[in-house]
Design an enzyme around this catalytic site. Structure first.
Site, mmCIF file in Angstrom:
data_model
loop_
_atom_site.group_PDB
_atom_site.id
_atom_site.type_symbol
_atom_site.label_atom_id
_atom_site.label_comp_id
_atom_site.label_asym_id
_atom_site.label_seq_id
_atom_site.Cartn_x
_atom_site.Cartn_y
_atom_site.Cartn_z
ATOM 1 N N ARG A 195 28.561 35.508 17.315
ATOM 2 C CA ARG A 195 28.577 34.061 16.555
ATOM 3 C C ARG A 195 29.196 33.228 17.753
ATOM 4 N NH1 ARG A 195 32.995 33.372 18.911
ATOM 5 N NH2 ARG A 195 33.066 31.734 17.469
ATOM 6 N N GLY A 196 29.182 31.817 17.410
ATOM 7 C CA GLY A 196 29.245 30.910 18.125
ATOM 8 C C GLY A 196 27.781 30.121 18.349
ATOM 9 N N ALA A 197 27.803 28.748 17.907
ATOM 10 C CA ALA A 197 26.418 28.160 17.953
ATOM 11 C C ALA A 197 25.535 28.443 19.199
ATOM 12 C CB ALA A 197 26.672 26.719 17.776
ATOM 13 N N ASP A 222 29.170 22.976 15.319
ATOM 14 C CA ASP A 222 28.142 23.848 15.096
ATOM 15 C C ASP A 222 26.774 22.833 15.024
ATOM 16 O OD1 ASP A 222 28.434 26.895 14.565
ATOM 17 O OD2 ASP A 222 30.069 25.897 14.175
ATOM 18 N N ASN A 232 31.994 21.694 11.672
ATOM 19 C CA ASN A 232 32.646 22.988 12.692
ATOM 20 C C ASN A 232 33.120 23.757 11.412
ATOM 21 O OD1 ASN A 232 33.158 24.027 15.016
ATOM 22 N ND2 ASN A 232 35.306 23.566 14.734
ATOM 23 N N LYS A 233 33.720 24.988 11.803
ATOM 24 C CA LYS A 233 34.451 26.101 11.282
ATOM 25 C C LYS A 233 35.465 25.382 9.999
ATOM 26 C CE LYS A 233 33.527 29.398 11.467
ATOM 27 N NZ LYS A 233 32.624 30.104 10.516
#
Length: 361
Positions: free
Chosen positions: A54-56, A245, A255-256
């Site tokens: 995970r993580g863009a 993201d 974002n999150k």
């Protein structure tokens, strides 16, 4: 440019091992360091959907390796089948997570590169996909370091920094985006004090950010999400830095989930709120944050997180994975090509269009 040396105290988020993709299973951290051996496109897609990777930036890199894994069994003489399968597989991988634009950016870049070689043999086309995956992987490490160097110009030794979710080495090829300046400051002997929001419901802040910063020897303090306002009021935080993201053309930032709340709190307390964003996360084709697709995830992440029921069975749940912070709450966006005011549409366009690959330099 020279690829930076990166020696994290934990396994890299992903590594290409010649015939398979090694993924650090981030669902198992911090309790276990399990590395998955991924050999098919479907395994890559499942790893992205279920947050093993995970993580863009990291999911964009993983997806292109997945594209190679899905196409590598085609042989010379199967050109028609190859060209039928390629767009289908691109679409399938791209659908794994809709919000992070790096995923579609990396796949589109690779597909466009292969399209320029349409007259070549299948073997040459496959080699081109793998070469592009490795180039994107290599470039991301340099991009993250450059983001960190620009961000350092906004910081001072001894500052308190709040971050939300995980935008570190685990979310990228190396260094991270929001965490990059913290690592570079640590290399220079600075003494920053980092406050990491836990980031409910999947706890990327506590399981991943606190883990990687502690492992690297940085001064990190974990706080519950609802403590952010209190630590700001107490004067413990002088700056907020988060990742993203997707950034819309008008400077709105996805974002999150929970990032918007942090931005509002930062503005209320007069604290700069910075977004660290590779230019691959800036989507000039999306006019505003209202058009950014927001992934909604399974209710069980909230009602039964990590295997324990924490809500009554059958209760209604709303679980968006991201929120959108309007540009007016963002002090600046920090990219590998410089720092820009998010409300400066031409500035955003300029840093994106002036982007050059490592190979071009």
């Amino acid at each position: 440019m020279t690829q930076p040396v990166w020696t994290p105290p934990h396994p890299l988020s992903l590594e290409w091992k010649g015939d398979y993709l090694a993924l650090l299973d981030q669902r198992r951290l911090p309790a276990e360091k399990v590395v998955l051996q991924i050999t098919t496109a479907e395994e890559v897609r499942e790893a992205i959907v279920h947050l093993a990777v995970r993580g863009a930036p990291a999911i964009g890199i993983a997806a292109v390796y997945g594209l190679y894994l899905g196409m590598r069994n085609f042989q010379d003489g199967e050109e028609d089948a190859f060209w039928q399968e390629l767009p289908r597989l691109v679409d399938d991988l791209n659908a794994a997570r809709p919000t992070a634009v790096n995923l579609s950016w990396a796949l589109k870049r690779t597909a466009a590169k292969v399209e320029t070689l349409r007259s070549r043999s299948v073997e040459e086309l496959k080699a081109a996909i793998l070469a592009e995956a490795r180039a994107i992987h290599r470039e991301d490490a340099e991009v993250c370091r450059r983001i960190g160097e620009y961000a350092l110009t906004l910081l001072k030794d001894g500052m308190g920094i709040l971050t939300h979710c995980n935008a570190g080495g685990l979310a990228t090829a190396a260094y991270g985006t929001a965490l990059a300046p913290m690592y570079l400051a640590h290399e220079r002997g600075w003494k920053l004090k980092v406050y990491a929001d836990e980031t409910r419901p999947v706890l990327q802040g506590s399981r991943l950010t606190a883990f990687e910063l502690q492992q690297a020897g940085l001064d990190v303090t974990l706080i519950c999400d609802n403590m952010a306002g209190a630590v700001m009021k107490e004067g413990k935080v002088q700056v907020v830095i988060v990742g993203t993201d997707r950034v819309a053309a008008n400077g709105d930032v996805a974002n999150k989930i929970g990032t918007y709340s942090v931005a509002v709190l930062a503005k209320a307390h007069g604290i700069p709120f910075y977004v660290a964003a590779p230019t691959s996360s800036i989507d000039l084709g999306t006019p505003t944050g209202a058009e950014i697709p927001i992934e909604e995830r399974a209710a069980e992440e909230i009602t039964c997180g990590f295997g324990k029921a924490t809500a009554p069975e059958g209760v209604q749940v709303y679980n968006p994975a991201f929120d959108v912070t309007p540009a007016e709450y963002v002090t600046a966006i920090i990219t590998e090509n410089g720092i820009v005011d998010p409300r400066d549409k031409e500035g955003l366009r300029r840093v994106v269009l002036h982007k050059q690959t490592i190979a071009e330099k």
